[in-house]
Design an enzyme around this catalytic site. Structure first.
Site, PDB file in Angstrom:
ATOM      1  N   ASP A 228      39.102  46.070  33.429  1.00 19.55           N
ATOM      2  CA  ASP A 228      40.111  45.146  33.617  1.00 19.55           C
ATOM      3  C   ASP A 228      41.649  45.055  33.217  1.00 19.55           C
ATOM      4  O   ASP A 228      41.020  44.856  32.252  1.00 19.55           O
ATOM      5  CB  ASP A 228      39.488  43.590  34.495  1.00 19.55           C
ATOM      6  CG  ASP A 228      40.538  42.653  35.204  1.00 19.55           C
ATOM      7  OD1 ASP A 228      40.165  41.913  36.099  1.00 19.55           O
ATOM      8  OD2 ASP A 228      41.818  42.867  34.310  1.00 19.55           O
TER       9      ASP A 228
ATOM     10  N   ASP B  59      44.688  45.870  39.826  1.00 21.39           N
ATOM     11  CA  ASP B  59      43.787  46.172  37.871  1.00 21.39           C
ATOM     12  C   ASP B  59      42.615  46.351  37.879  1.00 21.39           C
ATOM     13  O   ASP B  59      42.558  46.069  36.606  1.00 21.39           O
ATOM     14  CB  ASP B  59      44.624  45.220  38.013  1.00 21.39           C
ATOM     15  CG  ASP B  59      43.913  43.959  37.512  1.00 21.39           C
ATOM     16  OD1 ASP B  59      43.383  43.591  38.301  1.00 21.39           O
ATOM     17  OD2 ASP B  59      44.513  43.659  36.236  1.00 21.39           O
ATOM     18  N   GLU B  60      41.017  46.423  38.483  1.00 21.76           N
ATOM     19  CA  GLU B  60      40.635  46.790  38.520  1.00 21.76           C
ATOM     20  C   GLU B  60      39.662  47.625  39.104  1.00 21.76           C
ATOM     21  O   GLU B  60      39.750  48.154  40.261  1.00 21.76           O
ATOM     22  CB  GLU B  60      39.680  45.356  38.379  1.00 21.76           C
ATOM     23  CG  GLU B  60      39.453  44.457  39.800  1.00 21.76           C
ATOM     24  CD  GLU B  60      38.657  43.569  39.578  1.00 21.76           C
ATOM     25  OE1 GLU B  60      37.370  42.832  39.272  1.00 21.76           O
ATOM     26  OE2 GLU B  60      39.024  42.960  40.386  1.00 21.76           O
TER      27      GLU B  60
HETATM   28  P1  TTP Z   1      43.954  40.104  37.294  1.00 19.44           P
HETATM   29  O1  TTP Z   1      43.291  41.141  36.895  1.00 19.44           O
HETATM   30  O2  TTP Z   1      43.135  39.003  37.957  1.00 19.44           O
HETATM   31  O3  TTP Z   1      45.027  39.064  36.100  1.00 19.44           O
HETATM   32  P2  TTP Z   1      45.530  39.328  35.981  1.00 19.44           P
HETATM   33  O4  TTP Z   1      45.346  41.060  35.183  1.00 19.44           O
HETATM   34  O5  TTP Z   1      47.069  39.118  35.677  1.00 19.44           O
HETATM   35  O6  TTP Z   1      45.156  38.886  34.159  1.00 19.44           O
HETATM   36  P3  TTP Z   1      43.803  38.842  33.334  1.00 19.44           P
HETATM   37  O7  TTP Z   1      44.147  39.505  31.575  1.00 19.44           O
HETATM   38  O8  TTP Z   1      43.240  37.882  32.969  1.00 19.44           O
HETATM   39  O9  TTP Z   1      42.814  40.476  34.066  1.00 19.44           O
HETATM   40  O10 TTP Z   1      45.245  40.153  38.775  1.00 19.44           O
HETATM   41  C1  TTP Z   1      45.645  41.504  38.741  1.00 19.44           C
HETATM   42  C2  TTP Z   1      46.663  40.975  39.095  1.00 19.44           C
HETATM   43  O11 TTP Z   1      47.142  40.703  40.581  1.00 19.44           O
HETATM   44  C3  TTP Z   1      48.232  40.192  38.783  1.00 19.44           C
HETATM   45  O12 TTP Z   1      48.528  40.606  37.735  1.00 19.44           O
HETATM   46  C4  TTP Z   1      48.385  40.026  39.618  1.00 19.44           C
HETATM   47  C5  TTP Z   1      47.398  39.951  40.729  1.00 19.44           C
HETATM   48  N1  TTP Z   1      47.416  38.729  41.438  1.00 19.44           N
HETATM   49  C6  TTP Z   1      48.280  37.469  42.167  1.00 19.44           C
HETATM   50  O13 TTP Z   1      49.009  38.252  43.017  1.00 19.44           O
HETATM   51  N2  TTP Z   1      47.718  36.830  42.413  1.00 19.44           N
HETATM   52  C7  TTP Z   1      46.404  36.075  42.181  1.00 19.44           C
HETATM   53  O14 TTP Z   1      46.380  35.146  42.612  1.00 19.44           O
HETATM   54  C8  TTP Z   1      45.463  37.076  40.499  1.00 19.44           C
HETATM   55  C9  TTP Z   1      44.279  36.308  41.141  1.00 19.44           C
HETATM   56  C10 TTP Z   1      46.499  37.953  40.303  1.00 19.44           C
HETATM   57 MG    MG Z   2      44.033  41.881  35.186  1.00 22.10          MG
END
Ligand code: TTP
Ligand code: MG
Length: 361
Positions: free
Chosen positions: A8, A112-113
């Site tokens: 992720d 992103d995962e």
């Molecule tokens: P995530 O992987 O949940 O968050 P992140 O990568 O920003 O942070 P982390 O280090 O905790 O993994 O989500 C990936 C992307 O998806 C995030 O950068 C932005 C988008 N996103 C949204 O647009 N709305 C949301 O509610 C979430 C959770 C994510």
């Molecule tokens: Mg992330």
């Protein structure tokens, strides 16, 4: 033995902005809709780790993020940036290409995962070596960090990748699984959101180990089908295979109205505009077909409903999108899905399961 990894990206959208704009280096960044000096009505997409120190997080109303950002010192103000989905989708495909180059079966589950099936490594030692290599390659080639979790199934891998962030690497061997799970809060189980936590707390379940005394019957009675899966999850059981998802790409867009509305004309105009934008991006990215459409409706009280429609035959025309999207939205406007005619705050549309060429079968 299965060896599954979950990778992720860290603060994905914000990390890309920081990388691409040297003047943003080491600054607190919020990516989301326009805060309009605190009057903005959209939400935060993500915040980098520095901005999270002020209590800002994904899905928070941007106006609240704006208030929280006031705690930052004057010389190091929080930066608010708009969402550039196209750029993030391009970076996402580069990360995917790096993963593909390792020849493991994998599944992309969001922008992103990824789940990566490393069972062919046979040992955790070799899997760790390969996955560390992938993590470093992403760092060196894309200048972005990610966190990796490894375990005996997707559930453990996903919980593990979240265990240490950013740039974490958490391996939970088969033997250590129960010990690892026991200490965690019940909210760490994917799919257990605020409502479920509330119900579980009423059953005196706060940690995963508390949940072990609840019988399958009790879980089923309380949560229906989800209860059965919860009973298994708290025991670390998950047989879901890593699917080979090829058509993972999607293009979508959403808009928050300046004022909550139930005005059919205003909403249909916005729907048309969103479709126009999405369809252009769909074509610009070289796609020809889609086989699923999802919509989101968020009411003024933040109740959010999502609906999806899948099609056995892929579709390609803008008129198809319009026809289906309107069919999906109308129940929210004419009362079928919105009996009390609640005003709408946000609508979103997403084309999913995209394909670049016509299928031959
Ligand atoms: P995530 O992987 O949940 O968050 P992140 O990568 O920003 O942070 P982390 O280090 O905790 O993994 O989500 C990936 C992307 O998806 C995030 O950068 C932005 C988008 N996103 C949204 O647009 N709305 C949301 O509610 C979430 C959770 C994510
Ligand atoms: Mg992330």
């Amino acid at each position: 033995m299965r060896i599954i990894a979950h990778l992720d990206m860290d603060a994905f959208f914000a990390a890309i902005e920081e990388r691409d704009n040297p003047r943003f280096f080491n600054r607190a960044i919020v990516v989301g809709s326009d805060p309009l000096g605190g009057r903005g009505r959209g939400v935060v997409s993500t915040a980098n780790y520095k901005a999270r120190m002020y209590g800002i997080h994904s899905a928070m109303p941007i106006s609240i993020a704006w208030e929280k950002a006031k705690c930052a010192p004057k010389e190091d103000k929080v930066l608010f940036l708009g969402v550039d989905m196209e750029r993030y989708e391009n970076v996402s495909s580069k990360i995917r290409d790096i993963i593909i180059s390792y020849n493991f079966p994998f599944e992309q589950v969001s922008i992103d995962e990824f789940f990566i099936d490393c069972s062919s490594c046979k040992t955790y030692i070799l899997a760790r070596k390969k996955l560390r290599e992938i993590q470093e390659k992403i760092k060196n080639e894309e200048h972005l960090s990610c966190s990796v979790g490894v375990g005996k199934n997707k559930l453990i891998a996903k919980i593990a990748s979240d265990f240490k962030k950013p740039h974490g690497f958490t391996l939970v061997s088969d033997k250590k699984t129960n010990q690892f799970l026991k200490c965690l809060a019940i909210s760490k189980i994917p799919g257990v959101g605020k409502k479920t936590v509330f119900e579980l707390n009423k059953m005196k379940v706060f940690s995963i180990s508390d949940a072990l005394v609840i019988s399958v019957y009790e879980f089923k009675k309380k949560f229906g089908k989800f209860g059965m899966s919860l009973y298994e999850k708290v025991r670390g059981i998950d047989n879901d295979p890593v699917g080979e998802v090829i058509n993972i790409k999607s293009v979508g867009s959403q808009e928050t109205f300046l004022r909550d509305t139930i005005d059919v004309k205003e909403i249909t105009q916005t729907i048309r505009r969103l479709i126009e934008d999405i369809y252009n991006r769909f074509l610009e990215n070289g796609f020809s077909f889609f086989s699923r459409i999802s919509i989101t409706v968020r009411f003024f009280d933040f109740q959010t409903i999502q609906r999806s429609k899948s099609f056995e035959c892929s579709l390609s025309k803008k008129e198809d999108i319009e026809f289906i999207v309107f069919q999906m939205f109308f129940p929210f406007l004419d009362g079928r899905e919105n009996k009390s005619k609640k005003r709408i705050r946000l609508i979103g549309i997403r084309l999913e399961k995209l394909e670049k060429q016509k299928r031959l079968f």
